[in-house]
Design an enzyme around this catalytic site. Sequence first.
Site, short mmCIF file in Angstrom:
data_model
loop_
_atom_site.label_atom_id
_atom_site.label_comp_id
_atom_site.label_asym_id
_atom_site.label_seq_id
_atom_site.Cartn_x
_atom_site.Cartn_y
_atom_site.Cartn_z
N CYS A 154 7.57 -14.65 -6.67
CA CYS A 154 7.76 -13.25 -6.30
C CYS A 154 6.49 -12.42 -6.41
CB CYS A 154 8.80 -12.63 -7.23
SG CYS A 154 8.29 -12.78 -8.94
N ASP A 209 5.16 -11.38 -9.24
CA ASP A 209 5.13 -10.57 -10.46
C ASP A 209 4.10 -11.13 -11.45
OD1 ASP A 209 7.03 -9.00 -9.36
OD2 ASP A 209 8.69 -9.76 -10.53
N CYS A 266 10.09 -7.73 -12.45
CA CYS A 266 11.50 -7.36 -12.37
C CYS A 266 12.10 -7.19 -13.77
CB CYS A 266 12.26 -8.44 -11.62
SG CYS A 266 12.41 -9.95 -12.57
N CYS A 272 12.18 -16.20 -13.33
CA CYS A 272 11.47 -15.11 -14.01
C CYS A 272 11.18 -15.46 -15.47
CB CYS A 272 12.27 -13.82 -13.97
SG CYS A 272 13.03 -13.49 -12.38
FE1 FES Z 1 9.50 -11.74 -10.18
FE2 FES Z 1 11.58 -11.79 -11.67
S1 FES Z 1 11.53 -11.39 -9.57
S2 FES Z 1 9.58 -12.28 -12.24
#
Ligand code: FES
Length: 167
Positions: free
Chosen positions: A80, A82, A105, A149
């Site tokens: 994602c 992140d 997230c 995640c």
């Molecule tokens: Fe990226 Fe959870 S959606 S760490």
Amino acid sequence: KVKKDPVYVSSNDASVIDLENEDNEEKVDLSKVETGTKIIVNDDEDDDDFEKVIEHFTSPRNVGSIENASGIGEVGNPVCGDIMKMFLKIENNIITDAKFKTFGCGAAIATSSVSTELIIGKTLEEALELSNKDVVDALGGLPDAKVHCSVLASEAIRNAIANYYKK
Ligand code: FES
């Protein structure tokens, strides 16, 4: 009564039947439900699901950074994009403090938060053994789609310890 996601009888949500509301449980005859009705179905085991995840997300512990940290680990989630950064203070092989900054997230923030709680006071060897399953278990579970995640936290900790050894 096993599906978790709303069942859409048609595309407009004119009315809603909530099967989580006990009065409605098992009383719905789908053949008689009007089109446009949204039915919310949940299994009982999930009733207080993710309470701890939400609690850690809304009040995360140990957010921030540590000045002159003994080790800093940063990791990005390829799924994602992140990012999580973990700061550790290490004294005599023990993690005496841990702080994190997570751009991600809710599940990433909750897993960062609970993992700092899990490793403070632990030896480096113990912290290295922390798996993403341990993190998920400590939160009482994560939705399947969010398990990726939880990998961030254990990896960021490992990277921070590796960074400490390199110094
Ligand atoms: Fe990226 Fe959870 S959606 S760490």
